[in-house]
Design a protein around this motif. Sequence first.
Motif, short mmCIF file in Angstrom:
data_model
loop_
_atom_site.label_atom_id
_atom_site.label_comp_id
_atom_site.label_asym_id
_atom_site.label_seq_id
_atom_site.Cartn_x
_atom_site.Cartn_y
_atom_site.Cartn_z
N ALA A 222 46.62 32.44 27.42
CA ALA A 222 47.49 32.75 26.29
C ALA A 222 48.74 33.49 26.75
O ALA A 222 49.85 33.19 26.28
N ALA A 223 48.58 34.44 27.65
CA ALA A 223 49.74 35.18 28.16
C ALA A 223 50.70 34.25 28.90
O ALA A 223 51.92 34.35 28.75
N TYR A 224 50.14 33.33 29.68
CA TYR A 224 50.98 32.36 30.41
C TYR A 224 51.75 31.48 29.43
O TYR A 224 52.94 31.21 29.63
N ARG A 225 51.08 31.03 28.37
CA ARG A 225 51.74 30.17 27.38
C ARG A 225 52.84 30.92 26.65
O ARG A 225 53.78 30.31 26.13
N MET A 226 52.72 32.25 26.58
CA MET A 226 53.73 33.04 25.89
C MET A 226 54.86 33.46 26.83
O MET A 226 55.71 34.26 26.47
N GLY A 227 54.85 32.91 28.05
CA GLY A 227 55.97 33.11 28.96
C GLY A 227 55.80 34.18 30.01
O GLY A 227 56.73 34.44 30.78
N ALA A 228 54.63 34.80 30.09
CA ALA A 228 54.43 35.90 31.04
C ALA A 228 54.14 35.39 32.45
O ALA A 228 53.68 34.26 32.64
N ASP A 229 54.41 36.26 33.40
CA ASP A 229 53.98 36.05 34.78
C ASP A 229 52.59 36.69 34.88
O ASP A 229 52.45 37.90 34.76
N VAL A 230 51.56 35.87 35.09
CA VAL A 230 50.18 36.34 34.93
C VAL A 230 49.44 36.38 36.26
O VAL A 230 49.47 35.41 37.04
N THR A 231 48.77 37.50 36.50
CA THR A 231 47.85 37.63 37.62
C THR A 231 46.46 37.86 37.07
O THR A 231 46.26 38.74 36.23
N LEU A 232 45.50 37.08 37.54
CA LEU A 232 44.13 37.15 37.06
C LEU A 232 43.23 37.62 38.20
O LEU A 232 43.10 36.95 39.22
N VAL A 233 42.63 38.80 38.03
CA VAL A 233 41.67 39.32 39.00
C VAL A 233 40.28 38.96 38.47
O VAL A 233 39.87 39.44 37.42
N PRO A 242 42.33 29.24 34.29
CA PRO A 242 43.36 28.36 33.71
C PRO A 242 44.44 28.03 34.72
O PRO A 242 44.67 28.76 35.69
N ALA A 243 45.10 26.91 34.46
CA ALA A 243 46.21 26.50 35.31
C ALA A 243 47.42 27.40 35.08
O ALA A 243 47.60 27.95 34.00
N GLY A 244 48.23 27.58 36.11
CA GLY A 244 49.49 28.27 35.97
C GLY A 244 49.47 29.76 36.23
O GLY A 244 50.51 30.40 36.20
N VAL A 245 48.27 30.33 36.48
CA VAL A 245 48.20 31.77 36.71
C VAL A 245 47.81 32.04 38.16
O VAL A 245 47.13 31.24 38.80
N ARG A 246 48.23 33.18 38.65
CA ARG A 246 47.90 33.62 40.00
C ARG A 246 46.50 34.23 39.98
O ARG A 246 46.20 35.06 39.12
N THR A 247 45.62 33.83 40.90
CA THR A 247 44.25 34.35 40.87
C THR A 247 43.95 35.17 42.12
O THR A 247 44.41 34.86 43.22
N VAL A 248 43.16 36.21 41.91
CA VAL A 248 42.66 37.05 43.00
C VAL A 248 41.15 37.17 42.80
O VAL A 248 40.69 37.67 41.78
N LYS A 249 40.38 36.69 43.76
CA LYS A 249 38.92 36.71 43.62
C LYS A 249 38.34 37.94 44.30
O LYS A 249 38.69 38.27 45.43
N VAL A 250 37.45 38.61 43.56
CA VAL A 250 36.77 39.79 44.08
C VAL A 250 35.29 39.66 43.79
O VAL A 250 34.85 38.77 43.05
N GLU A 251 34.52 40.55 44.34
CA GLU A 251 33.07 40.53 44.10
C GLU A 251 32.59 41.79 43.42
O GLU A 251 32.06 41.75 42.32
N ALA A 253 32.69 45.98 41.96
CA ALA A 253 33.54 46.86 41.15
C ALA A 253 34.59 47.55 42.01
O ALA A 253 35.74 47.71 41.61
N ALA A 254 34.19 47.96 43.21
CA ALA A 254 35.12 48.64 44.11
C ALA A 254 36.26 47.70 44.51
O ALA A 254 37.43 48.11 44.57
N GLN A 255 35.94 46.44 44.78
CA GLN A 255 36.97 45.48 45.14
C GLN A 255 37.90 45.19 43.96
O GLN A 255 39.11 45.04 44.14
N MET A 256 37.33 45.14 42.75
CA MET A 256 38.15 44.91 41.58
C MET A 256 39.09 46.08 41.34
O MET A 256 40.28 45.88 41.02
N LEU A 257 38.61 47.29 41.50
CA LEU A 257 39.45 48.47 41.34
C LEU A 257 40.60 48.44 42.34
O LEU A 257 41.76 48.69 41.99
N GLU A 258 40.29 48.09 43.57
CA GLU A 258 41.33 48.04 44.61
C GLU A 258 42.39 46.99 44.28
O GLU A 258 43.59 47.24 44.39
N ALA A 259 41.94 45.80 43.84
CA ALA A 259 42.87 44.72 43.51
C ALA A 259 43.75 45.07 42.33
O ALA A 259 44.95 44.77 42.30
#
Length: 408
Positions: A222-233, A242-251, A253-259
């Motif tokens: 939804a954020a991407y469709r509204m014109g935002a630059d989106v990063t998904l952790v 979804p297509a069009g968003v930048r993805t960062v894969k973590v495993e 909680a500590a890795q998610m906090l860092e990202a």
Amino acid sequence: MLTGKTIILGITGGIAAYKGAALCSKLVQAGADVHVMMTESATKFITPLTLQTLSRNPVHIDTLDERDPSVVTHIHLADKADLIVIAPATANFIAKMAGGFGDDMLSTTLLAATSPVLIAPAMNVHMYEHPAVVRNMEILAERGAMFVEPGTGKLACGYVAKGRLAEPEDIVLAVDTFFRGQGKLAGKRVLVTAGGTIERIDPVRYITNDSSGKMGFALAEAAYRMGADVTLVMGRTSAEPPAGVRTVKVESAAQMLEAVAERFDGADIVIKAAAVADYRPAHAHSQKIKKSGEKPVLELERTIDILETLGRSKRRQFLIGFAAETEQVERYAMDKLKRKNCDLVVANDVSAEGAGFNGDTNIVQIYGPEGLIESLPLMSKRETAGRILSVAAERLASAAARSGGAAE
């Protein structure tokens, strides 16, 4: 509200094709320039003359029926369209779209189009739930297609179940919502977390939860469709991002906090939709734990609360948290909003039918510092995400207007 917008209305061969007349009429009344394309089977349910009269444009059925020698019609209309609406979309036509077939005017135009596509399925409930149909819709969603969920009611086959075409008014509302949302977050950087985290016990065992990531993915989309630059952790998920968003894969909680911490300063909106583990094993074994006759004891320790950490350090960021509850939803949501310094908290009762993990629907309430802002009924997670982002965009715009007025 749709003045200046060019919409291709694709009507395929199901009994709900008769609703195409009302849908076409309402889109025209709203100001859209509507070009109708029908499959051959759709003409058995409703005549092209009806749609031509309502749209005030020629109705297209055959790819080879070229009426204007100056253009190739399916390319010309594909380039011209601001949005393509397929209503009703039969199981067969959805399969053709997913497979990339181009054997008639409508499917060929879809292959040539770069505009967004809104699909309104209509079929028997067993067809709608068939694994092949479900997968085809997932494929289309992964490519960026939007859906208007079918309604529940009496179907042509006699069943009373989900599968009937959404009412024309609801489809027009979805079209309007799409256009109103365009550009609302242009220039904004949005950071979204999704899915569950994995906390390792040993190399083959871990603690996790039932989060599918679908709500977070819907928000990123939804954020991407509204014109935002989106990063998904994203942590552990059961769906494709979804297509069009930048993805960062973590495993973990500590890795998610860092990202998230690494990207927090550059974000305008941060949406913490991930289901992060509250506890992790105090000691993660480097080798697989072997069975023994003794009862194993697993010592747990608290993970760092990511949302609370962000709330303490935020400066200009608009922070949205989620609260999955089973009781006293408002009380716990407002408590979370205040304790964690959120701008919005989206809460739901995950024990309610249609609002739990892994499904495609949700029932949520949106809370702000003043209390309940909006209570959303059962709707698809995509529709829910659109409404949440609209509230956030409106509040950001209001804050910007106030600060601008203060500066003047």
